[in-house]
Design a protein around this motif. Structure first.
Motif, PDB file in Angstrom:
ATOM      1  N   VAL A   6      37.419  35.961  38.836  1.00  0.00           N
ATOM      2  CA  VAL A   6      37.807  35.511  40.353  1.00  0.00           C
ATOM      3  C   VAL A   6      36.620  35.419  41.473  1.00  0.00           C
ATOM      4  O   VAL A   6      35.871  36.264  41.710  1.00  0.00           O
ATOM      5  CB  VAL A   6      38.624  36.682  40.717  1.00  0.00           C
ATOM      6  CG1 VAL A   6      39.332  36.223  42.438  1.00  0.00           C
ATOM      7  CG2 VAL A   6      39.722  37.035  39.848  1.00  0.00           C
ATOM      8  N   GLY A   7      36.356  34.056  41.629  1.00  0.00           N
ATOM      9  CA  GLY A   7      35.213  33.593  42.283  1.00  0.00           C
ATOM     10  C   GLY A   7      34.104  32.794  41.737  1.00  0.00           C
ATOM     11  O   GLY A   7      33.683  33.166  40.484  1.00  0.00           O
ATOM     12  N   ARG A  11      27.343  34.174  41.216  1.00  0.00           N
ATOM     13  CA  ARG A  11      27.523  35.092  40.409  1.00  0.00           C
ATOM     14  C   ARG A  11      28.578  34.881  39.391  1.00  0.00           C
ATOM     15  O   ARG A  11      28.334  35.344  38.222  1.00  0.00           O
ATOM     16  CB  ARG A  11      27.744  36.772  41.085  1.00  0.00           C
ATOM     17  CG  ARG A  11      29.008  36.445  41.873  1.00  0.00           C
ATOM     18  CD  ARG A  11      28.957  37.390  43.070  1.00  0.00           C
ATOM     19  NE  ARG A  11      28.214  37.223  44.305  1.00  0.00           N
ATOM     20  CZ  ARG A  11      28.584  36.114  45.038  1.00  0.00           C
ATOM     21  NH1 ARG A  11      29.630  35.463  44.831  1.00  0.00           N
ATOM     22  NH2 ARG A  11      27.900  36.072  46.016  1.00  0.00           N
ATOM     23  N   GLY A  12      29.922  34.398  39.924  1.00  0.00           N
ATOM     24  CA  GLY A  12      30.605  33.932  38.675  1.00  0.00           C
ATOM     25  C   GLY A  12      30.434  32.807  37.879  1.00  0.00           C
ATOM     26  O   GLY A  12      30.771  32.998  36.668  1.00  0.00           O
ATOM     27  N   LEU A  13      29.711  31.907  38.227  1.00  0.00           N
ATOM     28  CA  LEU A  13      29.076  30.796  37.431  1.00  0.00           C
ATOM     29  C   LEU A  13      28.275  31.339  36.321  1.00  0.00           C
ATOM     30  O   LEU A  13      28.188  31.253  35.273  1.00  0.00           O
ATOM     31  CB  LEU A  13      28.699  29.797  38.305  1.00  0.00           C
ATOM     32  CG  LEU A  13      29.412  28.849  39.319  1.00  0.00           C
ATOM     33  CD1 LEU A  13      28.901  27.739  39.732  1.00  0.00           C
ATOM     34  CD2 LEU A  13      30.925  28.504  38.536  1.00  0.00           C
ATOM     35  N   PHE A  14      27.295  32.496  36.929  1.00  0.00           N
ATOM     36  CA  PHE A  14      26.117  33.013  35.986  1.00  0.00           C
ATOM     37  C   PHE A  14      27.009  33.617  34.808  1.00  0.00           C
ATOM     38  O   PHE A  14      26.496  33.459  33.765  1.00  0.00           O
ATOM     39  CB  PHE A  14      25.198  33.733  36.796  1.00  0.00           C
ATOM     40  CG  PHE A  14      23.977  33.868  36.250  1.00  0.00           C
ATOM     41  CD1 PHE A  14      22.921  32.873  36.238  1.00  0.00           C
ATOM     42  CD2 PHE A  14      23.548  35.007  35.712  1.00  0.00           C
ATOM     43  CE1 PHE A  14      21.731  32.999  35.486  1.00  0.00           C
ATOM     44  CE2 PHE A  14      22.131  35.254  35.298  1.00  0.00           C
ATOM     45  CZ  PHE A  14      21.594  34.380  35.198  1.00  0.00           C
ATOM     46  N   CYS A  15      27.848  34.476  35.305  1.00  0.00           N
ATOM     47  CA  CYS A  15      28.512  35.347  34.338  1.00  0.00           C
ATOM     48  C   CYS A  15      29.455  34.446  33.281  1.00  0.00           C
ATOM     49  O   CYS A  15      29.130  34.697  32.112  1.00  0.00           O
ATOM     50  CB  CYS A  15      29.199  36.189  35.103  1.00  0.00           C
ATOM     51  SG  CYS A  15      30.061  37.639  33.919  1.00  0.00           S
ATOM     52  N   GLY A  16      30.110  33.598  33.903  1.00  0.00           N
ATOM     53  CA  GLY A  16      31.014  32.685  33.154  1.00  0.00           C
ATOM     54  C   GLY A  16      30.325  31.859  32.115  1.00  0.00           C
ATOM     55  O   GLY A  16      30.917  31.844  30.810  1.00  0.00           O
ATOM     56  N   HIS A  31      38.651  29.597  44.975  1.00  0.00           N
ATOM     57  CA  HIS A  31      39.720  29.065  46.247  1.00  0.00           C
ATOM     58  C   HIS A  31      39.360  28.313  46.946  1.00  0.00           C
ATOM     59  O   HIS A  31      39.990  27.612  47.650  1.00  0.00           O
ATOM     60  CB  HIS A  31      40.238  30.331  46.819  1.00  0.00           C
ATOM     61  CG  HIS A  31      39.387  31.144  47.947  1.00  0.00           C
ATOM     62  ND1 HIS A  31      39.819  31.974  48.830  1.00  0.00           N
ATOM     63  CD2 HIS A  31      38.027  30.926  48.181  1.00  0.00           C
ATOM     64  CE1 HIS A  31      38.689  32.623  49.584  1.00  0.00           C
ATOM     65  NE2 HIS A  31      37.601  31.802  49.092  1.00  0.00           N
ATOM     66  N   SER A  32      37.818  27.947  47.016  1.00  0.00           N
ATOM     67  CA  SER A  32      37.342  26.557  47.747  1.00  0.00           C
ATOM     68  C   SER A  32      37.600  25.589  46.766  1.00  0.00           C
ATOM     69  O   SER A  32      37.734  25.418  45.777  1.00  0.00           O
ATOM     70  CB  SER A  32      35.897  27.038  48.086  1.00  0.00           C
ATOM     71  OG  SER A  32      35.853  27.836  48.875  1.00  0.00           O
ATOM     72  N   LYS A  33      37.017  24.225  47.503  1.00  0.00           N
ATOM     73  CA  LYS A  33      37.292  23.027  46.941  1.00  0.00           C
ATOM     74  C   LYS A  33      36.106  22.698  45.846  1.00  0.00           C
ATOM     75  O   LYS A  33      36.477  22.045  44.940  1.00  0.00           O
ATOM     76  CB  LYS A  33      37.372  22.026  47.955  1.00  0.00           C
ATOM     77  CG  LYS A  33      38.754  21.943  48.671  1.00  0.00           C
ATOM     78  CD  LYS A  33      38.729  20.678  49.646  1.00  0.00           C
ATOM     79  CE  LYS A  33      39.936  20.551  50.614  1.00  0.00           C
ATOM     80  NZ  LYS A  33      39.761  19.546  51.574  1.00  0.00           N
ATOM     81  N   ILE A 158      35.656  40.598  39.080  1.00  0.00           N
ATOM     82  CA  ILE A 158      35.797  40.154  40.381  1.00  0.00           C
ATOM     83  C   ILE A 158      34.358  39.728  40.916  1.00  0.00           C
ATOM     84  O   ILE A 158      33.588  40.613  41.116  1.00  0.00           O
ATOM     85  CB  ILE A 158      36.330  41.380  41.337  1.00  0.00           C
ATOM     86  CG1 ILE A 158      37.805  41.902  40.824  1.00  0.00           C
ATOM     87  CG2 ILE A 158      36.427  40.929  42.753  1.00  0.00           C
ATOM     88  CD1 ILE A 158      38.879  40.856  40.797  1.00  0.00           C
ATOM     89  N   ALA A 159      34.404  38.652  41.526  1.00  0.00           N
ATOM     90  CA  ALA A 159      33.100  37.959  41.900  1.00  0.00           C
ATOM     91  C   ALA A 159      33.193  37.359  43.111  1.00  0.00           C
ATOM     92  O   ALA A 159      32.782  35.986  43.273  1.00  0.00           O
ATOM     93  CB  ALA A 159      32.467  37.096  40.609  1.00  0.00           C
ATOM     94  N   THR A 160      33.947  37.845  44.069  1.00  0.00           N
ATOM     95  CA  THR A 160      34.322  37.218  45.252  1.00  0.00           C
ATOM     96  C   THR A 160      33.569  36.955  46.211  1.00  0.00           C
ATOM     97  O   THR A 160      33.652  36.336  47.270  1.00  0.00           O
ATOM     98  CB  THR A 160      35.576  37.815  45.739  1.00  0.00           C
ATOM     99  OG1 THR A 160      35.458  39.326  45.755  1.00  0.00           O
ATOM    100  CG2 THR A 160      37.016  37.326  44.888  1.00  0.00           C
TER     101      THR A 160
END
Length: 419
Positions: A6-7, A11-16, A31-33, A158-160
């Motif tokens: 989520v996010g 951080r979210g992209l790095f982890c993913g 949730h952003s474009k 959770i990476a919001t």
């Protein structure tokens, strides 16, 4: 294995990216474009991506809960972050204060590297409003979006982010999600934020940037902060790297007791500066006081300094007394601004506060209260001074989380791997 993040910030992209590259079915919900929007505005659009320092120095620059980050930073340090981006085709350079930037001075290059790293992930744009966890064996793990659509996985990360710059996607949703699972959230507050003046001096000089000055923050006779560098006058007060660093040393309740004291000539002692003033006045002996500071100060600052100095503006330089010259020297070495408040949290570089570190495993970033729930980056109650440290926290916690999940599947990323 399926993972939902989520996010879609750094951080979210790095982890993913690490998860997807190693065979994990990974979905990032942002949730952003677009992803990594906050990256584009960091470092004034240049992106101070990390700090070129060792682990011990790094931890000394973490102001909140540094011990919690010990395992994460030693597991993925600043050198590994630099190597990651160099390998991704982004040459880096180290500047003053060991700050690391892309050679191009373009934050977009960092964003592109993160987007490419995460190319194997499915990106969904939407608002996560609810965590789905069964209370009897966790048979349902997932999230529910604002529209009621549900996504299921084996683990949720959770990476919001925090509350700063909400237009980039940091709206505090992660705190609500954490609290829904019983987590304690330390009240978020602005950290690394501009300071508002109690007065109008700064407004008269707005837009003026000062380099190589020394800024001290005084609470009465107690010095809270003192450092040399760059700062900026704005319509509401002061900003810039020095001010952002100083801000997190000031308690909100004490700020109206505090003053910002600027040494405009830190390389010169009072004695040397006095000689410099006398030499300038000798050159400009027939000019009025209003016109004899041109060699000492930026033009937009002269009127304010003259007002503070209190000398008759029609006096010529050769009429200015020794006492008045001494007073000018003291003013230049101690230019004082009375503070009123910290600026709004929505433009703070970093949010202080967040999910309590007591409820998160520091080695894996997994919740101690709910299995298969993880927290990474700014949503956690840990933050650092300005200089690339906070993005490094994002990368280190993200890697620790990814590595923990991969190791559960028997996949190990060694220090020597090309990452």
């Amino acid at each position: 294995m399926k993972v939902i993040i989520v996010g879609g910030g750094a951080r979210g992209l790095f982890c993913g990216g690490f998860l997807a590259k190693n065979g994990v079915d990974t979905t990032v919900i942002e949730h952003s474009k677009d992803t990594a929007q906050k990256v584009l505005i960091t470092g004034k659009g240049r992106c101070n991506v990390t700090n070129n320092c060792d682990e011990e120095t790094f931890l000394k620059n973490v102001r909140t809960n540094p011990k919690f980050l010990y395992s994460a930073i030693y597991g993925f340090n600043t050198r590994r972050t630099m190597r990651f981006f160099e390998n991704a085709g982004v040459p880096l350079k180290t500047e003053r204060g060991r700050r690391v930037f892309p050679v191009s001075d373009k934050a977009r290059d960092i964003k592109h590297a993160l987007d490419s790293h995460c190319a194997g992930c499915k990106i969904i744009h939407g608002d996560v409003k609810k965590l789905l966890f069964s209370d009897n064996g966790l048979t349902a793990v997932g999230v529910e979006t604002k529209g009621g659509k549900r996504y299921y996985a084996d683990k949720v990360i959770i990476a919001t982010g925090g509350l700063s710059y909400p237009q980039t996607g940091s709206t505090g949703d992660g705190y609500i999600l954490a609290e829904s699972r019983g987590h304690t959230v330390v009240k978020p507050a602005a950290s690394l934020v501009p300071l508002v003046e109690n007065g109008t001096k700064c407004r008269k000089m707005m837009g003026l940037s000062l380099r190589n000055v020394n800024l001290s923050i005084m609470n009465g006779k107690k010095k809270l902060f003192s450092e040399q560098g760059e700062m900026l006058f704005t319509h509401f007060g002061i900003s810039g790297p020095l001010v952002l660093s100083a801000s997190c040393h000031i308690k909100d309740a004490d700020i109206q007791k505090c003053t910002a004291v600027i040494d405009l000539k830190p390389a010169l002692s009072e004695e040397t500066l006095y000689k410099r003033v006398c030499a300038d006045f000798e050159k400009l002996h027939s000019k009025q006081a209003a016109n004899c500071l041109d060699l000492l100060l930026p033009k937009s600052m002269i009127d304010v300094v003259l007002t503070e100095w209190g000398v008759d503006r029609e006096k010529t330089a050769n009429q200015i007394t020794r006492e008045e010259r001494t007073a000018l020297v003291k003013l230049l070495k101690n230019f004082t601004i009375q503070l009123n408040s910290k600026y709004k949290i929505d433009i703070a570089v970093i949010t202080s506060g967040g999910v309590s570190v007591k409820e998160i495993n520091p080695s894996t970033m997994e919740s101690k209260l709910t299995d298969n729930l993880y927290f990474i980056g700014e949503v956690i109650d840990t933050d650092a001074y300005t200089g690339g440290y906070n993005l490094q926290i994002a990368f280190s916690t993200a890697f620790a989380c990814a590595q923990s999940i991969l190791e559960q599947n028997g996949i190990f990323i060694s220090r020597g791997d090309k990452i």
